[in-house]
Design an enzyme around this catalytic site. Sequence first.
Site, PDB file in Angstrom:
ATOM      1  N   LYS A 247      41.267  46.030  26.052  1.00  0.00           N
ATOM      2  CA  LYS A 247      40.404  45.340  26.662  1.00  0.00           C
ATOM      3  C   LYS A 247      39.180  44.953  25.700  1.00  0.00           C
ATOM      4  O   LYS A 247      38.916  46.211  25.085  1.00  0.00           O
ATOM      5  CB  LYS A 247      40.058  45.480  28.035  1.00  0.00           C
ATOM      6  CG  LYS A 247      39.045  44.669  28.592  1.00  0.00           C
ATOM      7  CD  LYS A 247      38.740  44.850  30.159  1.00  0.00           C
ATOM      8  CE  LYS A 247      37.765  43.945  30.985  1.00  0.00           C
ATOM      9  NZ  LYS A 247      37.626  44.162  32.293  1.00  0.00           N
ATOM     10  N   GLU A 335      41.413  46.080  49.578  1.00  0.00           N
ATOM     11  CA  GLU A 335      40.308  45.924  50.525  1.00  0.00           C
ATOM     12  C   GLU A 335      40.877  46.396  52.009  1.00  0.00           C
ATOM     13  O   GLU A 335      40.009  46.627  52.675  1.00  0.00           O
ATOM     14  CB  GLU A 335      40.048  44.333  50.411  1.00  0.00           C
ATOM     15  CG  GLU A 335      39.360  44.015  49.269  1.00  0.00           C
ATOM     16  CD  GLU A 335      40.023  43.275  48.333  1.00  0.00           C
ATOM     17  OE1 GLU A 335      39.669  43.353  47.216  1.00  0.00           O
ATOM     18  OE2 GLU A 335      41.498  43.595  48.380  1.00  0.00           O
ATOM     19  N   ARG A 363      40.045  39.510  52.749  1.00  0.00           N
ATOM     20  CA  ARG A 363      41.403  39.889  52.601  1.00  0.00           C
ATOM     21  C   ARG A 363      41.409  41.103  53.722  1.00  0.00           C
ATOM     22  O   ARG A 363      42.697  41.447  53.814  1.00  0.00           O
ATOM     23  CB  ARG A 363      41.458  40.656  51.057  1.00  0.00           C
ATOM     24  CG  ARG A 363      41.069  39.291  50.086  1.00  0.00           C
ATOM     25  CD  ARG A 363      41.374  39.832  48.657  1.00  0.00           C
ATOM     26  NE  ARG A 363      42.092  38.918  48.027  1.00  0.00           N
ATOM     27  CZ  ARG A 363      42.827  39.352  46.990  1.00  0.00           C
ATOM     28  NH1 ARG A 363      42.867  40.556  46.640  1.00  0.00           N
ATOM     29  NH2 ARG A 363      43.781  38.373  46.415  1.00  0.00           N
TER      30      ARG A 363
END
Length: 588
Positions: A247, A335, A363
């Site tokens: 990244k 979640e 969610r």
Amino acid sequence: MNYPLLDTLNDPLDLRKLSAADLTQVAAELRQFIINIVATKEGHLGASLGVVELTLALHYVFNTPDDKLIWDVGHQAYGHKILTGRRDLFETNRQYKGLSGFPKREESIYDTFGTGHSSTSISAALGMAIASKIKGEFNRQHIAVIGDASVASGMAFEALNHAGDSDANILVILNDNAIGIDPSVGALKNYLTNVKTGSQGQDNIFEALNFKYFGPVDGHDIDKLLEIFNTLKKIKGPKFLHVITTKGKGLKQAETNQVVYHAPGKFDALTGELSPKNTAVQPPKYQDVFGLTLVELAKKNEKIVGITPAMPTGSSLKYMMQQFPERAFDVGIAEQHAVTLAAGIACVGLMPFCTIYSTFLQRAYDQLIHDVALQKLPVIFCIDRAGLVGEDGATHHGIFDLSYLRCIPNLIIYAPRNEIDLRNILYTAQLGLDLPIAIRYPRGRGNLLKWKLPFSTIEIGKAQNLKEGNRIAILVTGHFTDRALEVAESFTDRISVYYFGFVKPLDRIMLQRIFSKYASIVTLEDGVKAGGFGSSIVQEAAKYNYKGDIRILGIPDQFIEHGATEQLYESVGLDTESLRQEIISLLP
């Protein structure tokens, strides 16, 4: 800056006219193009830098858009956008009426599936693959690119489980860089680390799910990527390619400090150094008021436990994780698990503070209802990013929470007007409640420099009369309260302001007084009008046979796009001047 090859590429057809040897130069130009634009316009940087070679190889080998390419979340899709006809518009990325920061079907035929939240790509790609088979399109490829943090989500595993038991022509590419926004966590992360180092002594988990597994492959080696993609094109059925990337690749600071450079704000495109911060003393961010106050409370209350689904930095739970690592948990992009984990903790007498973004709590709606509210478990939900959140747009605005929470029995809902109220409701909640509570607060900074005052208890269900007037009553909740007061002050003694911190339970005694005194009422909230705070006032007014005029001000019945937060509030009539005009229209 001049980009000799990139400037000639208006779509992937142009890319495929180049020789494979040219792709290394295109990668360098594309990476620099992203750096130069994001340095001045801001946005998500590290994720897109990490997949430059992968993006090029995918569009070079596969026949997009006929072959379907789905980017999970979409943080990493900048290169994809630039290569698919949006290069000259890319400087409008995340700006009002400009390009979305995420893939968006309305924007391009190359954006096969709209994204913004994690772990949806495999399900979407599998759905497309199944549809292609039904339609007799047997040669179409369906590719999902998903990160190592996102693949650990329950939804991703549900899709893998289904896909592995099918003969669908689907390729799942795991973009493994060991980080989402914060570093990846959990047993799967450890497993992937062992795969990369060659030290795992276990069966391959993806082969066990009936995927043909390939890799790990260096995601920055274009030649290797081209070779394996050309091989995978010829193989039918579910396939899994493990790609290792870095990244922030190509910008030293972004590689070194991956959390900060996920979305670094403005920086120097040549040196990578961040632009100087405003050194003036500023009010705190609401998330920091939460995080620092929770640490203060946890020092005295050993029952407090902190939970976040993959947002320790964004929610500021990181402060508690640093000081009380045995009592604060990042559970990854999960979640649903976060909410039911909190329910389990509450079952045995501890006090879980589950901090979660408003848009992500959607969610876990089933868990919120069945596992928490139905059982009256006193979980304390700290809902960050409520209201409009700006440049992340429709997928991230926290405008539905008041509506989807208000209909749930056994749930207290509180929207603090400022940092002091947030601090005090956290204190009040940890004293012990018989029911769960949802505390929702906005993104960004508050308005107070002196916010760290001695704690005081907030009486559950009480509204406050902040300004007395004789003609119109403004009933407001949350951080719009100061805005309501500012508007009211310009009308001298004609406007009253009532702050309803508690959207549930409502202060019915105060409401009866209001209904008996005012011929006109305005409700104000930073959520959708449908089913929100204003709707609750109208329902109560009907019970009491109120004959006056009630005007609900909030977000209209539409998805709000991206842009600066105040631009967006102005666009829906919730800026100060628009509110003044609403009041004027109600006055005789």
